[in-house]
Design an enzyme around this catalytic site. Structure first.
Site, PDB file in Angstrom:
ATOM      1  CE  LYS A  40      -0.385  -0.367   5.039  1.00 18.22           C
ATOM      2  NZ  LYS A  40      -1.247  -0.843   6.145  1.00 18.22           N
ATOM      3  NE  ARG A  61      -6.718   0.411  12.195  1.00 18.92           N
ATOM      4  CZ  ARG A  61      -5.560   0.352  11.555  1.00 18.92           C
ATOM      5  NH1 ARG A  61      -4.746   1.397  11.589  1.00 18.92           N
ATOM      6  NH2 ARG A  61      -5.189  -0.719  10.887  1.00 18.92           N
ATOM      7  CE1 TYR A 100      14.046  31.281   6.729  1.00 20.63           C
ATOM      8  CE2 TYR A 100      13.981  28.916   6.292  1.00 20.63           C
ATOM      9  CZ  TYR A 100      13.848  30.224   5.852  1.00 20.63           C
ATOM     10  OH  TYR A 100      13.526  30.468   4.546  1.00 20.63           O
ATOM     11  CG  MET A 113      10.306  23.528   1.230  1.00 23.09           C
ATOM     12  SD  MET A 113       9.395  24.673   0.185  1.00 23.09           S
ATOM     13  CE  MET A 113       8.241  25.376   1.355  1.00 23.09           C
TER      14      MET A 113
HETATM   15  C1  LIG Z   1      -0.516  -1.816   6.754  1.00 16.07           C
HETATM   16  C2  LIG Z   1      -1.101  -3.089   7.248  1.00 16.07           C
HETATM   17  C3  LIG Z   1      -0.292  -4.226   7.412  1.00 16.07           C
HETATM   18  C4  LIG Z   1       1.210  -4.172   7.301  1.00 16.07           C
HETATM   19  O1  LIG Z   1       1.711  -3.594   8.487  1.00 16.07           O
HETATM   20  P1  LIG Z   1       3.257  -3.480   8.838  1.00 16.07           P
HETATM   21  O2  LIG Z   1       3.274  -3.037  10.240  1.00 16.07           O
HETATM   22  O3  LIG Z   1       3.837  -2.486   7.900  1.00 16.07           O
HETATM   23  O4  LIG Z   1       3.856  -4.832   8.630  1.00 16.07           O
HETATM   24  C5  LIG Z   1      -0.904  -5.418   7.762  1.00 16.07           C
HETATM   25  N1  LIG Z   1      -2.249  -5.480   7.955  1.00 16.07           N
HETATM   26  C6  LIG Z   1      -3.048  -4.396   7.837  1.00 16.07           C
HETATM   27  C7  LIG Z   1      -4.504  -4.527   8.082  1.00 16.07           C
HETATM   28  C8  LIG Z   1      -2.494  -3.167   7.487  1.00 16.07           C
HETATM   29  O5  LIG Z   1      -3.291  -2.093   7.389  1.00 16.07           O
END
Ligand SMILES: *Cc1c(COP(=O)(O)O)cnc(C)c1O
Length: 384
Positions: A47, A146, A268, A323
């Protein structure tokens, strides 16, 4: 060595920073997780553009290493991944996104993680082929609150689906709230709740573990594990002696060397300089995802000092992160040790990404997914 730049990304000579992404280290981490999780299968979590590293080269590398199943968060990410891997099994964590989106799932053979009864009924109602039961993943809520079906939802679905067989749950999954804190009672409670509900689907595979969950081992491994950050070299459990290899190295191009006499200031907010100093000015900043919170100890009392790695040595970051610029105190290296065009490592093989994350009060996940578009990205294979 493979060089990949996509449209809009600068070439190596004109970029403020380079990202070197070690695809062999990625493949190594995949194989290591596979060994640790055995006999469970490792599904790669890609993702957020593979945690900022680029879904295309990452997914291809994982596929070559033997990974056949992938999780993304969003249907759009699933579509992008389908173009890269025509034969992969692709699951989408965040659910269906409405009845219209179901058509996208079908067209690209994406498998939704169903998180609610409305997801369930939308997926049932969508007629892609009336005779073929639709594949899905059921997300069982076990404590994190969630996404996911409640225990009552799951029982209701199990009863109804036993009659209609409209859906084929391939995987029943849940997600741990405290996997990164080994021994936390929450994990054992979630495991117990999950096991009761997953028993309603004896044909389905079970999945609990993210990266940290793989290191919990034992009953948390089930049939499929879902690591993300561990693939990319992040340390899943703070303070553990991580066997994973660093995958991403972020480098900042030195644009100028400044001799700053004691008593003057830098950057800065005018951070005072207490000795005659040699300051190397790097051409990356918070716009490149090197968070402003990295700002040096002297500029932000009470904070931990951040370091970069320049010409074989750790050197402190000094002053506020701008930046587009970051200042490194290279005084200890001596005069003429650093030249314009040299690269300072912000994190990578020498400065763990977790160390920088800790300095700025976040986690490696956020540093990686914040990596900006201005880097020149170089994908390398270093296997000897
Ligand atoms: C992002 C996610 C993972 C992977 O998590 P990591 O901590 O990066 O290994 C696994 N299961 C769900 C439901 C996630 O949202």
């Amino acid at each position: 060595m493979v060089n990949t730049t996509s449209i809009g990304q600068p070439g190596p000579l004109i970029a403020g920073g380079h990202l070197v992404i070690d695809l062999d280290a990625l493949a190594y981490n995949y194989r290591l997780l596979k060994e640790l999780a055995e006999p469970a299968e490792v599904a790669g979590v890609v993702k957020a553009d593979a945690y900022g590293l680029g879904i295309e080269p990452v997914a291809r590398t994982l596929w070559e290493a033997g990974c056949r199943r992938f999780f993304v968060a969003l249907p759009a990410e699933g579509v992008a991944l389908r173009h890269v891997l025509p034969d992969a099994e692709i699951y989408v964590f965040n659910g269906l996104f409405g009845a219209e989106a179901a058509a996208v799932y079908c067209a690209h053979r994406l498998i939704p993680v169903l998180n609610s009864l409305s997801d369930v009924s939308m997926w049932e109602a969508y007629g892609w082929d009336n005779d073929v039961p639709r594949p899905c993943v059921l997300h069982v809520e076990s404590g994190i609150n969630r996404l996911g079906l409640t225990a009552d939802n799951v029982r209701q679905f199990a009863e109804e689906n036993a009659l209609t067989s409209a859906l084929t749950p391939l995987i029943v999954m849940t997600h741990l709230a405290c996997a990164d804190a080994p021994g936390h009672p929450m994990s054992a409670e979630q495991l117990q709740r999950f096991n009761q509900l997953r028993a309603l689907f004896p044909e389905a595979e079970a999945s609990i573990a993210n990266s940290a969950g793989v290191f919990l081992g034992g009953d948390y491994l089930c049939d499929v594990v879902r690591p993300g950050i561990a693939l990319y070299g992040g340390t899943p459990i703070a303070g553990m002696n991580s066997p994973l290899r660093s995958v991403v190295t972020a480098l900042s191009r030195i644009a100028q060397i400044k001799h700053v006499p004691a008593g003057q200031t830098v950057g800065y907010g005018a951070t005072p300089v207490h000795r005659d100093s040699i300051i190397a000015v790097g051409s990356t900043g918070y716009a490149d995802g090197y968070h402003r919170a990295v700002t040096s100890h002297a500029a932000k009392p009470g904070s931990r000092q951040a370091y970069a790695f320049v010409n074989g040595q750790r050197v402190p970051v000094i002053g506020r992160i701008s930046m587009d610029l970051t200042l490194f105190d290279v005084t200890e290296l001596g005069p003429d040790a650093v030249s314009i065009g040299d690269m300072a490592e912000l994190f990578g093989k020498n400065i763990p990404v977790d160390e920088v994350a800790e300095v700025c009060g976040t986690i490696s996940y956020e540093l990686l997914t914040s990596l900006g578009q201005r880097y020149y990205r170089e994908y390398v294979r270093n296997e000897r």
